[in-house]
Design a protein around this motif. Sequence first.
Motif, PDB file in Angstrom:
ATOM      1  N   TYR A   1       0.838  -1.207   0.000  1.00 21.54           N
ATOM      2  CA  TYR A   1       0.000   0.000   0.000  1.00 21.54           C
ATOM      3  C   TYR A   1       0.875   1.260   0.000  1.00 21.54           C
ATOM      4  N   THR A   2       1.968   1.217   0.736  1.00 17.97           N
ATOM      5  CA  THR A   2       2.895   2.351   0.746  1.00 17.97           C
ATOM      6  C   THR A   2       3.468   2.579  -0.655  1.00 17.97           C
ATOM      7  N   SER A   3       3.824   1.471  -1.314  1.00 22.51           N
ATOM      8  CA  SER A   3       4.366   1.596  -2.674  1.00 22.51           C
ATOM      9  C   SER A   3       3.330   2.118  -3.645  1.00 22.51           C
ATOM     10  N   LEU A   4       2.099   1.714  -3.479  1.00 21.58           N
ATOM     11  CA  LEU A   4       1.032   2.229  -4.346  1.00 21.58           C
ATOM     12  C   LEU A   4       0.858   3.727  -4.144  1.00 21.58           C
ATOM     13  N   SER A   5       0.943   4.165  -2.883  1.00 25.88           N
ATOM     14  CA  SER A   5       0.884   5.604  -2.614  1.00 25.88           C
ATOM     15  C   SER A   5       2.048   6.315  -3.273  1.00 25.88           C
ATOM     16  N   GLY A   6       3.242   5.689  -3.165  1.00 24.56           N
ATOM     17  CA  GLY A   6       4.417   6.257  -3.817  1.00 24.56           C
ATOM     18  C   GLY A   6       4.263   6.328  -5.323  1.00 24.56           C
ATOM     19  N   THR A   7       3.643   5.287  -5.901  1.00 26.65           N
ATOM     20  CA  THR A   7       3.408   5.268  -7.348  1.00 26.65           C
ATOM     21  C   THR A   7       2.483   6.403  -7.764  1.00 26.65           C
TER      22      THR A   7
ATOM     23  N   VAL B   1      12.944  11.279  -7.569  1.00 24.85           N
ATOM     24  CA  VAL B   1      13.813  10.102  -7.376  1.00 24.85           C
ATOM     25  C   VAL B   1      13.514   9.423  -6.041  1.00 24.85           C
ATOM     26  N   LEU B   2      13.346  10.216  -4.971  1.00 23.14           N
ATOM     27  CA  LEU B   2      13.060   9.643  -3.647  1.00 23.14           C
ATOM     28  C   LEU B   2      11.699   8.935  -3.635  1.00 23.14           C
ATOM     29  N   ALA B   3      10.731   9.518  -4.345  1.00 25.73           N
ATOM     30  CA  ALA B   3       9.420   8.868  -4.438  1.00 25.73           C
ATOM     31  C   ALA B   3       9.546   7.519  -5.141  1.00 25.73           C
ATOM     32  N   PHE B   4      10.372   7.500  -6.200  1.00 29.21           N
ATOM     33  CA  PHE B   4      10.600   6.235  -6.918  1.00 29.21           C
ATOM     34  C   PHE B   4      11.252   5.191  -6.008  1.00 29.21           C
ATOM     35  N   PHE B   5      12.288   5.611  -5.241  1.00 28.58           N
ATOM     36  CA  PHE B   5      12.964   4.672  -4.346  1.00 28.58           C
ATOM     37  C   PHE B   5      12.054   4.239  -3.193  1.00 28.58           C
ATOM     38  N   THR B   6      11.131   5.084  -2.812  1.00 35.95           N
ATOM     39  CA  THR B   6      10.140   4.701  -1.803  1.00 35.95           C
ATOM     40  C   THR B   6       9.285   3.541  -2.317  1.00 35.95           C
ATOM     41  N   VAL B   7       8.896   3.654  -3.594  1.00 36.73           N
ATOM     42  CA  VAL B   7       8.125   2.576  -4.215  1.00 36.73           C
ATOM     43  C   VAL B   7       8.920   1.266  -4.181  1.00 36.73           C
ATOM     44  N   VAL B   8      10.199   1.349  -4.558  1.00 35.92           N
ATOM     45  CA  VAL B   8      11.045   0.144  -4.595  1.00 35.92           C
ATOM     46  C   VAL B   8      11.217  -0.445  -3.196  1.00 35.92           C
ATOM     47  N   ALA B   9      11.481   0.426  -2.194  1.00 32.01           N
ATOM     48  CA  ALA B   9      11.693  -0.054  -0.825  1.00 32.01           C
ATOM     49  C   ALA B   9      10.435  -0.709  -0.267  1.00 32.01           C
ATOM     50  N   GLY B  10       9.283  -0.105  -0.544  1.00 29.36           N
ATOM     51  CA  GLY B  10       8.031  -0.686  -0.068  1.00 29.36           C
ATOM     52  C   GLY B  10       7.748  -2.067  -0.660  1.00 29.36           C
ATOM     53  N   LEU B  11       8.250  -2.269  -1.880  1.00 32.02           N
ATOM     54  CA  LEU B  11       8.041  -3.563  -2.536  1.00 32.02           C
ATOM     55  C   LEU B  11       9.124  -4.590  -2.184  1.00 32.02           C
ATOM     56  N   SER B  12      10.098  -4.198  -1.366  1.00 36.24           N
ATOM     57  CA  SER B  12      11.243  -5.069  -1.077  1.00 36.24           C
ATOM     58  C   SER B  12      11.126  -5.786   0.264  1.00 36.24           C
ATOM     59  N   ILE B  13      10.003  -5.672   0.919  1.00 28.75           N
ATOM     60  CA  ILE B  13       9.824  -6.343   2.219  1.00 28.75           C
ATOM     61  C   ILE B  13       9.404  -7.790   1.985  1.00 28.75           C
ATOM     62  N   PRO B  14      10.186  -8.769   2.443  1.00 25.98           N
ATOM     63  CA  PRO B  14       9.795 -10.175   2.242  1.00 25.98           C
ATOM     64  C   PRO B  14       8.503 -10.505   2.976  1.00 25.98           C
ATOM     65  N   ARG B  15       7.685 -11.350   2.383  1.00 29.52           N
ATOM     66  CA  ARG B  15       6.343 -11.600   2.921  1.00 29.52           C
ATOM     67  C   ARG B  15       6.342 -12.481   4.162  1.00 29.52           C
TER      68      ARG B  15
END
Length: 1555
Positions: A129-135, A171-185
């Motif tokens: 959800y954080t990554s979607l907000s970032g997107t 750029v920071l918004a883009f990296f926020t998207v990447v970081a939010g998607l990098s959390i193992p489930r």
Amino acid sequence: MLGALDLTTAAGAALIATSLFTIPAVIDALDKRRKSKSKTTLYRDKDGVATEESMAKYSTTLPKSLLAIFITLGFFTAIALAVLSTIRQENRTTKVEDWMIVGSWALIVLQALSTILQKTTKSYTLGIYTSLSGTALVIALLFQDALLIRNPDIKSLGLPEFTVLRITQLVLAFFTVVAGLSIPRRPQVFHNGIPVDGMYSASAFGRYSFTWVAHLLQLAHSKKRLELEDFPAMDHYTRAKESTLEWESKERTKRLYIEVALAHKWAFIIQWLLTFIQSFGQFGPQFVNYHFLKLLEERDLGSPISQEAWIWVVALTIVNIGAAWIEAWLFWISWSELAIPIRAQLSALTFQKAMRRKDVKGVSKKKVPEGLNMSPVPMEDTIAEDKSEPPPPEDDKDNNLNKSKQSTINLIGVDSKRVADFCSFNYYFPGSLFKLIISFWFLISILGWKSLISGFLAMSLTIPINIFFTKRYAAAQDRLMKVRDVKMGVVTEALQGIRQIKFSALEVNWQEKIGKVRRKELGEQWSVYVSDTFLLFCWITSPVLLSATALAVYSSIEGELTPSVAFTAIGVFSSLELTLSVVPELTTDLIDAFISLTRIETYLNAPEVSKHTSDGSTIVFDDVSMAWPSDEEKCDGYERYVLRNVNISFPEGELSVISGKTGTGKSLLLAGVLGEVDLLSGTIYAPRTPHTRERRDHLATTANWIVPSAVAFVAQIPWIENASIKDNILFGLPFDEQRYDKVLEACALKKDLETLVDGENTEIGANGINLSGGQRWRVTFARALYSRAGILILDDIFSAVDAHVGRYLFEHALTGELGTGRTRILVTHHVSLVKSRTKYLVELGDGTVETAGFLTDLEEDGTLQKVLSNEELSSSGDDETTIDSTLKNFESKKHDLAKVDSKKQLAKFVEEEARERGRVKYQIYLSYMKASGGWPFWSIALFAFICGQFITTSRSWWLKVWTGNNATDEAISSSFNYAVQMQVFFPPMVGNSTNGMSTLDPQDNLSFYLGIYVALAIAAALIGTVRYFWIFCGSIRASRKLFDTLAFTILRTPLRWMDTVPLGRILNRFTADFNIIDSKLSNDLGFGASNLFRVIGVVVAGVLVSPYVLVLAVVLVAICVWIASLYLVGAREVKRLESSTKSPVFEQFGSALTGVGTIRAFGKSDVYIERMYKKIDDYNTTFWHLWVFNRWMGWRMSTIGGFFATVVAIIIILLPNIDAPLAGFALSFALDYGNSVIWAIRQATNLELDMNAAERIVEYSSLPIESQDGADPPAAWPSEGRLEFNNVVVSYAPDLPPVLKGLTFEIARNERVGVVGRTGAGKSSLTLALFRFLEATEGSIHIDGLDISKLKLQTLRSRLAIIPQDPVLFSGTVRTNLDAFDEHDDSELRDALERVHLITPSVNHTPSDPSSSSSVFEPQTSSNTNSNLFTSLTSPITEGGLNLSQGQRQLLCLARAIVSRPKIMVLDEATSAVDMETDTLIQRSIRGEFGDSTLIVIAHRLSTIVDFDKILVLDDGRVVEFGTPREIFHKKDGVFRGMVGESGEKEKLEHLILG
């Protein structure tokens, strides 16, 4: 489009989106406060359970830390930008919007806080959800920046500090998207100790980029090999058991296709939703290209381009990568969540049904399809009448679908695959509609409706051709599937009956029979190819007509043709045509899938075995009438063999015996006890059989071993699995050493095990192929004795064992310690053998019980004597002296079971299927190329593909010239000169022509350009079509040659190889592998070559822009090759494993269908269902990974393709002298780079993977075959039938000890010789040596003075004849089984049936109702009796002759031998399953019929050979006695004399011997 949006709208949309995505975080925070902290435990979900180690390894610290850093920096950057916008007067344009962006960042901070504080799956979900907000924020920022640049008052991002802050924020918004998607489930979880696939454990980025399987590809690359053990377990969505339980958890009352759709509705919804998004994504690059080219058209040549172009370059990158990701995930969802689970579900449900369904052995009352007839009818008739797929649901052939084992297996092998495949690509239907609407809207906006309508009207000219050939294609495919079904049936029967084929030297006949079907199959495949060629022509030609007409009309109306319009329209037209062309074929696939679903549904709705018995303490038949099971809803009892008015009561804990003539329904009565009948009337009482779970076998002890109401069954045809002897006896029960040893001793198996290399751990082939007949029966009897059953149902266990062994089994096993106290119901013809311990006797007559009662009562009224007189045996043979002598003899021969070293490598009878290592060898490619036409053929093909690509590239170049015609002469010259300076070789006349054309009349100008364009297009269409047609021709040629070679080899391989290889493996070569060779390899070659040259064309087009593109292309191609090399190694190994794991599914299904009666009787259905789950999962694991590897590669290739187009666009911007036409030409190809590369590599990979089929075929085609050399004997040989064995030494393999050790004896002309000996004495080996299945390593065998080793094998075997103990019959009719190739007339065949007493001479030879599933020997006239099947030569025989009793099958085989009238005849216990009275008549017929033949009879009943001319006694592969019965009987302590004494019929035999 961007101008329609203002800055506030973009910022507001981002704020609303982030607000919505914050709701889950708020709910989670409130929920967390309400819940108390739970104690930390191991993570667990439906997929499996984590371990302490995996919990320790699981960490989210790094991605959460990065997330916190990026969001914090982004938040403060946004605040800084908003503050600056507020305080700086010149930048107040975006003040409000910047503070709204700050609000969005604040909400993201709140989301991140909730994400960081959560654990495992919740933090993963909140991170998304954080990554979607970032997107949403990234999109808003991009819109804002684009609007600022396009604003004529600003035309930039502002002052330098503002520009830096905006870019930093983006750029920071883009990296926020990447970081939010990098959390193992979640941590790694395990299922049954095996790690579960990581798709649901990986981070969202890892999951959606398919990174979680990279370790397997690396493993394959390092090991160059993957084993099944290297793969993880599947998730619970994919596992067969869980998906089936999910299916069964709900009541399914609707049609099957509706239930399948409802069960997977969310997967279908996601699939269609992604399809809708992908429809926009497909045209997204063309949309961006259009606006980019418009900018180039607006600039002056040599001047810099507007900054807006950079926005479109970024957009091009995002659109390309986004579209590639959507497409990759769409494909993946289609296979992982639809095709694979649906196939697993349908396969598992079909197998479960097979375990519950009536075991129908009869045939439909409707006419048997001619496709199953064994006679050489014209193939056209065969196909027309065949039980095929797919038939109309109401067709007669559905009745036979349910009755053929192979057709049942086809339900999982063919039908479930069709359904699954269609579910995977059904989205093309809605996708076509979505794309049609989107493309219409886009094309109207750039071309106008008049041009578009004109183009579609022109394209519609091909629609009638398309429809016509689509129908022809569909019809040809339908016929092809039908003939493949016939081929499978014919090949299956040939493989099942290969022993009989080889013994009878019918290889040539069967190769011709298979060849007829194959020629028909290739004829239909050719029809498919012809139709496909015309469809390809339409597919290639339609875009030409569409684009040429639409662009011509547009040019006429507008007066010019701009590059942006021309190149964009052609790109859209190409995509649109592919979309429309696939619909007709999809419609055919839809129909096929629906028919397949209907077939599966028909099978799943077929009648099941219902509980016909009522609970009772003993087994009682109360006025019962019953028949063999039938699928007919309303089946008249008189159309089947029926036992009527049965009133019997079997005593509990005693031995009961059922006897009667052959074909009187003894096995049917046993089936009634087991509940495997149709109960027509009356009541059957039996103790309730406990369920496997109730018995709790794993807790069984000696004290509670016997379960009184449990049942064990020994079938008339012993059913043995491909497993060790020990495993077959234990049959899943715990090992009790004491009981096990007692069972081996009681069943006289200890001596047999001593002779085997691995003892009790010796592997048995399918159906006990490497055991003798007696050993097979004793192993299955041992399984019943070892079982916990209190009720033993035994069908004729004495027929295949020697008389003295039968006596021993009776005393030690049937009535010994292990048998006493159990209820034993035995079918036998040896009543005199068992009567001393029998409590209850049933004698069956013609469809009814003639006698039933306690033995004491029957003795008193004289009935017992009548029963015994039918056997022609003296009861005095049962005296205690004989019994004692038998037991004493066996006791003296007892040995301890030989212990096998547990560390010793056990010999495998059935070897694991071999898999090649590494790449498919070049020899395989060369073999295929040579078979398809050799170097001349492929040289022409290469030339055609080169020409095709050259013309395609020239056509696009000409379009560039055409669109450049509207520029000034100077601009054109400048452009052309620049192209020459860029080292591009192109004929100078093009430049001159272009200059000249600018002075022509506009109408002439249009005609000229359009004429050249259409001419090039027509040439491209013709060459493109012809090159595919050429490949198709070669494919048919290769298929024909490879199949002929394989068929020749397999029919002539040594018999031992055939025995050690499961039928499913060989069948896979003839069916699945040849389906690939016939249908797929040609497409792999054709489309692969086409895509390879497309890649070359793309690179050439890029080089026309700048030579630097060549460097870029080489670098990207190198990266692609590296990715492809990783993929190819893994995919190749998985494909080989997929082929290997497919066979066990079919083998398990076939084996279980054969032994379903035994499995159900033992209550083991659940065990076999679990086994099938495991085998389906193994297959799904390999197939699943094949697709996930494909997606891993595909997504990366598409991404690289997106970057290629981006870099080409950047080069175009940076080089000011490139005009719009050249840019359009280059970009139109560049946009195709990713697609071309991915398809080129995919086709190359598919070629190698599909070459695996050729590899497997070439492997089997190269097998050693039996010698084809030798001399032809005289035409009348053998004229006398003299036989001489001279010191013959024979072994089964060079590394095995000999089984015949210096055998020497002579048989004179027309002598009748009986061969006797204990199990393992070499009786069967003698037969194999005579027919040269085993070649003599020393000595020689002569027939009529000729050394048989010097003769041609086929000629030798054709002059001899054998009737095996296990009768081999083929599905067809009585006639086709007696005379498979129409060499005799009806009178000869009826005469043979009379002589084996299947019919009487007085019978009226009129065709009877062929639906009767059993028979008696006498003709019947009463309507209340059973008709004789053999009165009509057209009466049907089902697969394996299962609608006949064992005795009837033996007699039919004997009749077949009588028809051939050989000079030397071998009978291997050919009448063991026939009642005594009939056997006596048969023996009399044999003596009369074969009076002019030499007879060699292997016998277990000494009474059948005791009056022969000579007796040959074998022991341990040596002749121990040979002479007349009188001579060898008089030998003191002789072996034969001992056998007579142990036989149980001593007095009768002595009388026959001594006279």
